[in-house]
Design a protein around this motif. Sequence first.
Motif, PDB file in Angstrom:
ATOM      1  N   THR A   9     -17.581 -16.022 -71.142  1.00 33.09           N
ATOM      2  CA  THR A   9     -17.035 -15.298 -69.990  1.00 33.09           C
ATOM      3  C   THR A   9     -15.518 -15.388 -70.086  1.00 33.09           C
ATOM      4  OG1 THR A   9     -18.902 -15.654 -68.511  1.00 33.09           O
ATOM      5  CG2 THR A   9     -16.753 -15.425 -67.477  1.00 33.09           C
ATOM      6  N   ILE A  10     -14.836 -14.264 -69.802  1.00 37.44           N
ATOM      7  CA  ILE A  10     -13.372 -14.300 -69.794  1.00 37.44           C
ATOM      8  C   ILE A  10     -12.875 -13.904 -68.410  1.00 37.44           C
ATOM      9  CG2 ILE A  10     -13.102 -11.894 -70.616  1.00 37.44           C
ATOM     10  CD1 ILE A  10     -10.641 -12.958 -72.242  1.00 37.44           C
ATOM     11  N   VAL A  11     -11.869 -14.627 -67.939  1.00 37.71           N
ATOM     12  CA  VAL A  11     -11.191 -14.256 -66.697  1.00 37.71           C
ATOM     13  C   VAL A  11     -10.240 -13.112 -67.035  1.00 37.71           C
ATOM     14  CG1 VAL A  11      -9.683 -15.051 -64.839  1.00 37.71           C
ATOM     15  CG2 VAL A  11     -11.360 -16.630 -65.866  1.00 37.71           C
ATOM     16  N   LYS A  12     -10.372 -11.994 -66.301  1.00 35.13           N
ATOM     17  CA  LYS A  12      -9.600 -10.801 -66.650  1.00 35.13           C
ATOM     18  C   LYS A  12      -8.093 -11.043 -66.589  1.00 35.13           C
ATOM     19  CE  LYS A  12     -13.121  -7.572 -64.936  1.00 35.13           C
ATOM     20  NZ  LYS A  12     -13.414  -6.550 -63.904  1.00 35.13           N
ATOM     21  N   LYS A  13      -7.624 -11.566 -65.479  1.00 33.23           N
ATOM     22  CA  LYS A  13      -6.179 -11.704 -65.293  1.00 33.23           C
ATOM     23  C   LYS A  13      -5.601 -12.788 -66.185  1.00 33.23           C
ATOM     24  CE  LYS A  13      -5.371  -9.941 -60.649  1.00 33.23           C
ATOM     25  NZ  LYS A  13      -4.663 -10.149 -59.376  1.00 33.23           N
ATOM     26  N   ARG A  25      -5.290 -16.290 -71.564  1.00 33.51           N
ATOM     27  CA  ARG A  25      -6.503 -15.928 -70.819  1.00 33.51           C
ATOM     28  C   ARG A  25      -7.495 -17.070 -70.960  1.00 33.51           C
ATOM     29  NH1 ARG A  25      -5.466 -10.375 -69.007  1.00 33.51           N
ATOM     30  NH2 ARG A  25      -3.892  -9.775 -70.502  1.00 33.51           N
ATOM     31  N   ILE A  27     -11.190 -18.577 -71.174  1.00 31.16           N
ATOM     32  CA  ILE A  27     -12.578 -18.262 -71.530  1.00 31.16           C
ATOM     33  C   ILE A  27     -13.448 -19.470 -71.218  1.00 31.16           C
ATOM     34  CG2 ILE A  27     -11.911 -16.567 -73.278  1.00 31.16           C
ATOM     35  CD1 ILE A  27     -12.563 -18.583 -75.445  1.00 31.16           C
TER      36      ILE A  27
ATOM     37  N   ASP B   3     -14.056 -10.573 -61.189  1.00 32.26           N
ATOM     38  CA  ASP B   3     -12.841 -11.154 -61.759  1.00 32.26           C
ATOM     39  C   ASP B   3     -13.010 -11.527 -63.224  1.00 32.26           C
ATOM     40  OD1 ASP B   3     -11.574 -10.964 -59.312  1.00 32.26           O
ATOM     41  OD2 ASP B   3     -12.159 -12.992 -58.712  1.00 32.26           O
ATOM     42  N   THR B   4     -14.250 -11.393 -63.727  1.00 31.22           N
ATOM     43  CA  THR B   4     -14.523 -11.807 -65.111  1.00 31.22           C
ATOM     44  C   THR B   4     -15.309 -10.727 -65.851  1.00 31.22           C
ATOM     45  OG1 THR B   4     -16.625 -12.859 -64.492  1.00 31.22           O
ATOM     46  CG2 THR B   4     -14.659 -14.254 -64.445  1.00 31.22           C
ATOM     47  N   PHE B   5     -15.288 -10.802 -67.173  1.00 32.33           N
ATOM     48  CA  PHE B   5     -16.242 -10.098 -68.019  1.00 32.33           C
ATOM     49  C   PHE B   5     -17.161 -11.165 -68.610  1.00 32.33           C
ATOM     50  CE2 PHE B   5     -12.595  -7.023 -68.614  1.00 32.33           C
ATOM     51  CZ  PHE B   5     -13.181  -5.974 -67.917  1.00 32.33           C
ATOM     52  N   ASP B   6     -18.469 -10.893 -68.569  1.00 37.36           N
ATOM     53  CA  ASP B   6     -19.440 -11.917 -68.966  1.00 37.36           C
ATOM     54  C   ASP B   6     -20.210 -11.500 -70.220  1.00 37.36           C
ATOM     55  OD1 ASP B   6     -18.787 -13.393 -66.613  1.00 37.36           O
ATOM     56  OD2 ASP B   6     -20.020 -11.984 -65.473  1.00 37.36           O
ATOM     57  N   LEU B  37      -7.591  -6.949 -73.569  1.00 42.14           N
ATOM     58  CA  LEU B  37      -6.862  -7.530 -72.449  1.00 42.14           C
ATOM     59  C   LEU B  37      -5.499  -7.925 -72.992  1.00 42.14           C
ATOM     60  CD1 LEU B  37      -9.759  -9.673 -70.999  1.00 42.14           C
ATOM     61  CD2 LEU B  37      -8.551  -7.870 -69.746  1.00 42.14           C
ATOM     62  N   ASP B  99       0.376  -7.021 -67.010  1.00 43.31           N
ATOM     63  CA  ASP B  99      -0.936  -7.512 -67.437  1.00 43.31           C
ATOM     64  C   ASP B  99      -1.898  -6.334 -67.342  1.00 43.31           C
ATOM     65  OD1 ASP B  99      -3.017  -9.263 -68.061  1.00 43.31           O
ATOM     66  OD2 ASP B  99      -3.122 -10.118 -66.041  1.00 43.31           O
TER      67      ASP B  99
END
Lengths: 106, 106
Positions: A9-13, A25, A27, B3-6, B37, B99
């Motif tokens: 999972t990555i936090v977008k911001k 970023r 993860i 807030d995330t991509f999973d 990103l 960003d």
Amino acid sequence: MSDTFDNITIVKKANVYFDGKVTSRTIVFADGSKKTLGFMQAGDYEFGTEAPELMEMLGGEMDVKLAGADEWITYTAGQSFNVPGSSKFALKVKAGGADYCCSYLV
Amino acid sequence: MSDTFDNITIVKKANVYFDGKVTSRTIVFADGSKKTLGFMQAGDYEFGTEAPELMEMLGGEMDVKLAGADEWITYTAGQSFNVPGSSKFALKVKAGGADYCCSYLV
């Protein structure tokens, strides 16, 4: 070493430091462990740690001085160094910037 | 919006443009689709596209002029714009950097 991290999972911001000169970023892995993938513009920085950290250089070059160390040590792509928890370290990032992966070691 | 991509794969090494002033990381979804990103330092840039792109602002501010457009349009966090494929666009990124998330629309 794999070129990718999978099933994460990555936090977008982005995490933004030093007015954007350092960004990363976050993860998160299936086991809950975290890393950050970041990039530093050329410059001088000082960071503090909470957990111990493993810093792996993915690209570029930087000089590093850990708290209590007398000397700067140069690290380039493919090299890594450990930083103790509850400590700090100083960095001098060379022209072109530095690409890194930081693992938080609980 | 989450807030995330999973459940994604991330390429460890950054994509580096303009001597590191623009960097991004590529993420790949289970269906094979890709996004990047990224973070841009303040400055003026021009990018070309292959596939059409959706640019979503996650932070900061930039002025954008698409190919063939007469005017600059300002975009800030939470806003987005589309860029046609096989085209180009000019950017003026404001102080503090920008960003973003770029989706490649096949």
